[in-house]
Structures are given as structure tokens and as C-alpha cells.
Design a protein around this motif. Structure first.
Motif, PDB file in Angstrom:
ATOM      1  N   UNK A   1      -3.192   6.250   0.560  1.00 50.95           N
ATOM      2  CA  UNK A   1      -4.608   5.991   0.813  1.00 50.95           C
ATOM      3  C   UNK A   1      -5.308   7.320   1.056  1.00 50.95           C
TER       4      UNK A   1
ATOM      5  N   UNK B   1      -9.749   5.154  -1.252  1.00 48.28           N
ATOM      6  CA  UNK B   1      -9.009   5.107  -2.528  1.00 48.28           C
ATOM      7  C   UNK B   1      -7.558   4.721  -2.249  1.00 48.28           C
ATOM      8  N   UNK B   2      -7.222   3.438  -2.456  1.00 45.78           N
ATOM      9  CA  UNK B   2      -5.839   2.996  -2.234  1.00 45.78           C
ATOM     10  C   UNK B   2      -4.955   3.285  -3.439  1.00 45.78           C
ATOM     11  N   UNK B   3      -3.665   3.453  -3.192  1.00 43.10           N
ATOM     12  CA  UNK B   3      -2.686   3.623  -4.262  1.00 43.10           C
ATOM     13  C   UNK B   3      -1.587   2.590  -4.049  1.00 43.10           C
ATOM     14  N   UNK B   4      -1.266   1.854  -5.132  1.00 40.03           N
ATOM     15  CA  UNK B   4      -0.228   0.838  -5.000  1.00 40.03           C
ATOM     16  C   UNK B   4      -0.252  -0.133  -6.156  1.00 40.03           C
TER      17      UNK B   4
ATOM     18  N   UNK C   1       0.872  -1.181   0.000  1.00 42.85           N
ATOM     19  CA  UNK C   1       0.000   0.000   0.000  1.00 42.85           C
ATOM     20  C   UNK C   1       0.903   1.222   0.000  1.00 42.85           C
TER      21      UNK C   1
END
Lengths: 167, 167
Positions: free
Chosen positions: A93, A125-128, A90
Motif C-alpha cells: 500500500x 494505491x493498494x497492491x494485491x 493486501x
């Protein structure tokens, strides 16, 4: 200390003495005006107020906004904990929360209207680099373990006590 | 503007257009570390973090502490509103809240343990010239109309949505 180390240390502390699992959190504060509340949580100071149309000076967010902030931040940190537990990478976020309220309830204009929120919506909203399925798996683990989501969705026992008034 | 004026203005605005009773509160934020969350509620900025033993830097109170602060401050301001409505003189107010939590729940060590609080206790200490009976009457009106108390004690519908993850 990383989150994984913190989880492992906590696990070992509870294994050594199960009483370490039980914590009691304490906060307190006082009115500094009819709408402004000066609060303490440990060493932290927090100012809570009402906006102008509700008679306040808007020196801080309001109580119901703090409730939504508690939910947003709880979803965020529990996402970090469970990403570490599940081995899901992750990188970032964002969390948005909105809640619908009918002011006739708490102002006593209509006692058929509940004082609290009628509906609350959370967007995560996750970023990864992981697949959408992995982040979905993470979101489900978060919803099953988020303390503030549990507090809001399931009834919690709250007792209120009036101290002897002082003149 | 006094609280009595704010209540009367709100009453008139709702009488003119009942749609004015419905408000939607919005907050949002993002992780700036796995434990630190930078939140916004209107123009207000709030920092939420975890203590060292849970892997954080203690830059702010934690999410569950913010939940208790929301309850404490909500009890306080609703006491002011209802003191004004009921004509009860209130010179000051202190509020303390404590909540019991078993960390095995949210950490997933024991899924029979609920993630949230098992018990929350509120103490309200009013200061002023009225009789104890009058402050008791006030406390009962507050408990019937406090939005955050309602949120905590009665189940509220919360939906969570996962946005499309970004790389």
C-alpha cells in the motif's frame, strides 16, 4: 502477533471489561529553539522544526507536515486492519497526502483566511490480487473508521490551558 | 535568520506577489509491514508503527500519537511566532497534549462510537519574565492562529481517492 489476532485479543479484552476500550494517549515536548520542538510519545523521540524561510533550521518536518503524515499513516494501518477484518488480501500500500495552506492565516496578515488547511487530498494505491471492487469496498470501510480522517473532517473538542508562567 | 526577520521577509514576498501566500504541502509513504509505515516529508524520513497489543513492532509512535505531536509542536512554534509579533519575551515553552480515544470505533466493534478522539486537552507552560496577563494574551493569539488547532476543531475538507490497484 498478526493483526487478526490483535483484533480478536482486543475484542475479548473489551468483552471481559468494557473499560479496556477507553485509552488516553499522551505526548509532550519543549522548545529547544524558537522553531525546534523536541517531543516524546512513550519511548519515541521526534524532532519537529521549520524550514529556513520560516526562520528554522529544518532539523525535522514541520507541524503541519506531521499532521499530514498522521493522516497518511492512519489510512495505511486502518487499511491493514480492515483488510484483515474483511478477508481482503493486501500485498502492499502506498499513500500520498497533500494539503493547501495560505500562510497569511497563521501569520496574522489576513484574519479572513483560516490558519489551517483549506483542502486536503489523499490517494491510496493498494497492491494485491483482489478485484478493484474489493479494494473499493476496503477503502470505504477505511474512510468510515480512520481516526485521523475523523479528527480532520469532523470538529473535535480541544481545550487549551495556560500553566502558571515561571520566570 | 530570526523569526521576526522570517515573518517580515514572508510579508514582503506576499506583498510582491500574493501567490506566494499559497503553499501545498506533500507527504507520502508505504507500508513496510501491515502496521509499519515508512513516510517521507521532503528530505525527512519518519517511521510510524503500532504497539505490540495492536499487532505492531512499536518501531515508532502511532498515527494518532503523531496527530497529537503535530498539535503540540504547532502550538509551540506559533507561540514563538506570536511572541515575536507581539513583543512578548519567551525564554522557554513546554507543551503537553492528551487525547481520549475509544478503540471500539476504529475497530468496528460499535459503530455508534466515533473512530477519532472524543476530547483533546493541551497544556502550555511558558517560561520568561513577562506577567501572567501578557502570556495569557499570547496564548489567545496562538489559539486564534494555530493551523493544527484549527484543523482539529473545525471541519476540514478531505477527499480520498483510490488509485487503480496493481497486482
Amino acid at each position: 502477533m498478526s493483526i487478526s489476532e490483535a483484533i480478536e485479543n482486543t475484542r475479548q479484552a473489551i468483552e471481559a471489561d468494557p473499560a479496556n476500550a477507553a485509552v488516553t494517549l499522551r505526548v509532550n515536548g519543549e522548545n529547544v529553539s524558537p522553531t525546534e520542538f523536541a517531543a516524546r510519545a512513550g519511548r519515541h523521540r521526534v524532532t519537529i522544526d521549520q524550514p529556513g524561510p520560516l526562520g528554522g533550521d529544518d532539523k525535522g518536518a514541520g507541524p503541519t507536515e506531521y499532521a499530514l503524515l498522521a493522516l497518511a499513516s492512519c489510512q495505511a494501518v486502518i487499511t491493514s486492519f480492515w483488510a484483515a477484518k474483511l478477508g481482503i488480501e493486501l500485498e502492499g500500500l502506498e499513500v500520498s497526502v497533500e494539503g493547501d495552506l495560505d500562510v497569511r492565516g497563521f501569520l496574522g496578515f489576513d484574519d479572513s483566511v483560516r490558519p489551517g488547511f483549506s483542502d486536503i487530498r489523499v490517494e491510496i494505491a493498494p497492491r494485491g490480487p483482489e478485484t478493484a471492487d474489493r479494494y473499493q469496498e476496503l477503502a470505504e470501510a477505511v474512510d468510515a473508521h480512520c481516526p485521523v480522517l475523523d479528527l480532520f473532517t469532523n470538529g473535535t473538542q480541544v481545550s487549551t490551558r495556560l500553566a502558571v508562567p515561571t520566570a
